[in-house]
Write a protein that holds these residues in place. Structure first.
Motif, short mmCIF file in Angstrom:
data_model
loop_
_atom_site.label_atom_id
_atom_site.label_comp_id
_atom_site.label_asym_id
_atom_site.label_seq_id
_atom_site.Cartn_x
_atom_site.Cartn_y
_atom_site.Cartn_z
N HIS A 66 -4.10 4.99 -9.52
CA HIS A 66 -3.13 5.90 -10.13
C HIS A 66 -2.76 5.44 -11.53
O HIS A 66 -3.00 4.28 -11.92
CB HIS A 66 -1.89 6.01 -9.26
N GLU A 78 0.96 4.27 -3.00
CA GLU A 78 0.79 5.71 -2.74
C GLU A 78 2.02 6.50 -3.18
O GLU A 78 1.90 7.64 -3.64
CB GLU A 78 0.47 5.95 -1.27
N ASN A 104 -6.76 2.84 -5.07
CA ASN A 104 -5.72 3.76 -5.51
C ASN A 104 -5.48 3.52 -7.01
O ASN A 104 -4.60 2.77 -7.40
CB ASN A 104 -4.44 3.54 -4.72
N ARG A 112 -5.01 4.83 1.44
CA ARG A 112 -5.91 5.18 0.34
C ARG A 112 -6.37 3.91 -0.39
O ARG A 112 -5.56 3.08 -0.80
CB ARG A 112 -5.16 6.09 -0.64
N ARG A 160 0.83 -1.20 0.00
CA ARG A 160 0.00 0.00 0.00
C ARG A 160 0.87 1.26 0.00
O ARG A 160 0.54 2.24 -0.65
CB ARG A 160 -0.93 0.02 1.22
N ASP A 211 -1.33 9.45 1.65
CA ASP A 211 -2.19 8.62 2.49
C ASP A 211 -1.98 7.15 2.12
O ASP A 211 -2.48 6.67 1.10
CB ASP A 211 -3.65 9.02 2.27
N VAL A 212 -1.25 6.43 2.98
CA VAL A 212 -0.94 5.03 2.67
C VAL A 212 -2.13 4.11 2.87
O VAL A 212 -2.07 2.92 2.51
CB VAL A 212 0.26 4.53 3.51
N ARG A 258 1.54 6.99 -6.86
CA ARG A 258 0.57 8.05 -7.15
C ARG A 258 1.16 9.43 -6.87
O ARG A 258 1.04 10.36 -7.68
CB ARG A 258 -0.69 7.87 -6.29
#
Length: 397
Positions: A334, A273, A332, A329, A269, A326-327, A276
């Motif tokens: 992205h 992030e 995600n 999130r 995770r 924000d890990v 992203r």
């Protein structure tokens, strides 16, 4: 708002201009920049461009942001990154097996061992240049394993990659000439490697490519050169960038580092992030194949379109609180690895490399801090880090 030249490396000298991208997303998301150049900054528009190769072509003008000499563009068109379907699809099949779950599983144990070796080498010193001694060494080791390149050649080859993606020449014409010269040197090396592998085939991707069937024929010499250059470049620099920018983010967030130490299973995770928040690629080019519209703007055949990944990845219509790291999130979604037919073949490999390196860092080093600010390369294309000096204790507290 005054908007800088988004194709100028100096625009990114102090980091990605997120305030500029935010303004463009909100006010002019498909922005005409003159001379048939469009900047695409919203997530949905970037996704559209990337998933419609029949309209937004990789082949017509290539994928590099700058216009290139005709002769060099012709050489770039020989690799799959600068091709459209169906030719792209056929070439992609030749290398897909190199990134198959079975081959990645075999590589996984080697990556785990190598990550541990890299961290152990510097552990007793209490300091290192993370960019050159760890983050850069891991992807070089892996891509050399995949391609069958002697490890003794890796630093020499990476120096060519660095010249292609980032230049200290302030004059853009000089920078382009040096990048082309570096590319030609990589192609020359590919010729030598081709001869060696023909004489002594091995269990590696280069040997496979030399015997591959591309719609009833073998790869031509120039196509092989282009393949080698693409695969080595893609494998060497983007993962180095991801690791360096990722560690830099984490050094400002010791709470996240502490959480990862106590719960390493959250590292995937964290990596998503990082991808992203600090994507390694700034922009890719497409060329309009036929008159079309995008975001209410009329684009003409032949127009250059540049899509901006750092902007798309902070689009508030897709990501809540996009400027917050924000890990936790989820989801995600992205675009750091692209989208559509050109989605990065090595995405899973890059994630594994990063996870192994970060896992060893947090397991074996303690109190990691910057020794000096990170030094980035001058680029508007693939982000690259030259030096990242850190200090640490030899074990976690």
């Amino acid at each position: 708002m005054h908007s800088p030249d988004l194709t100028d490396p100096d625009t990114y000298s102090a980091g990605v201009p997120h305030d500029v991208f935010r303004w463009l997303r909100e006010n002019d998301p498909v922005s005409h920049r003159g001379a048939g150049h469009w900047a695409v900054t919203r997530y949905d528009h970037v996704s559209t461009v990337l998933r419609e190769p029949a309209i937004f072509s990789s082949w017509l003008g290539g994928v590099l942001p700058d216009d290139l000499p005709v002769e060099f563009l012709a050489k770039l068109r020989e690799n799959m990154l600068n091709r459209d379907p169906p030719e792209h699809t056929a070439m992609r099949r030749l290398v897909t097996h190199a990134f198959s779950p079975q081959r990645l599983a075999r590589l996984d144990s080697k990556m785990a061992v190598h990550a541990r070796i890299l961290v152990e080498r510097v552990r007793d010193r209490g300091h290192c240049d993370f960019a050159t001694e760890i983050a850069g060494q891991m992807p070089l080791f892996v891509i050399c394993e995949i391609l069958g390149v002697p490890l003794s050649d890796r630093e020499m080859l990476y120096s060519r990659t660095a010249r292609m993606f980032g230049s200290e020449f302030s004059d853009r014409a000089d920078a382009q000439r040096d990048a082309i010269a570096a590319a030609e040197e990589l192609r020359d090396y590919a010729t030598e490697l081709r001869q060696a592998k023909r004489a002594r085939p091995a269990d590696d991707l280069v040997s496979d490519l030399l015997h591959a069937d591309l719609d009833g024929r073998r790869l031509e010499h120039s196509e092989f050169q282009a393949f080698f250059m693409l695969l080595f470049n893609a494998g060497a620099d983007t993962t180095r960038s991801l690791l360096c920018f990722g560690l830099d983010l984490l050094l400002d967030r010791p709470d996240v580092l502490d959480r990862a130490r106590s719960k390493p299973c959250m590292l995937p995770r964290v990596i998503e992030e990082i991808l992203r928040f600090e994507p390694p690629v700034i922009q890719f080019r497409r060329t309009v194949a036929r008159d079309t519209t995008l975001g209410g703007r009329k684009l003409a055949a032949g127009d250059k379109v540049l899509v901006y990944f750092p902007s798309a990845n902070r689009d508030a219509s897709v990501f809540a609180n996009p400027d917050q790291f924000d890990v936790d999130r989820a989801p995600n979604r992205h675009l750091a690895f692209g989208h559509g037919v050109h989605f990065c073949l090595g995405a899973r490999l890059a994630r594994l490399e990063c996870e192994h390196v970060l896992r060893q860092l947090i397991a074996r080093l303690g109190s990691i801090e910057r020794d000096r600010p990170m030094v980035t390369a001058r680029t508007a294309f693939i982000r690259s880090v030259q030096n990242q000096e850190i200090r640490f204790s030899d074990r976690p507290a």
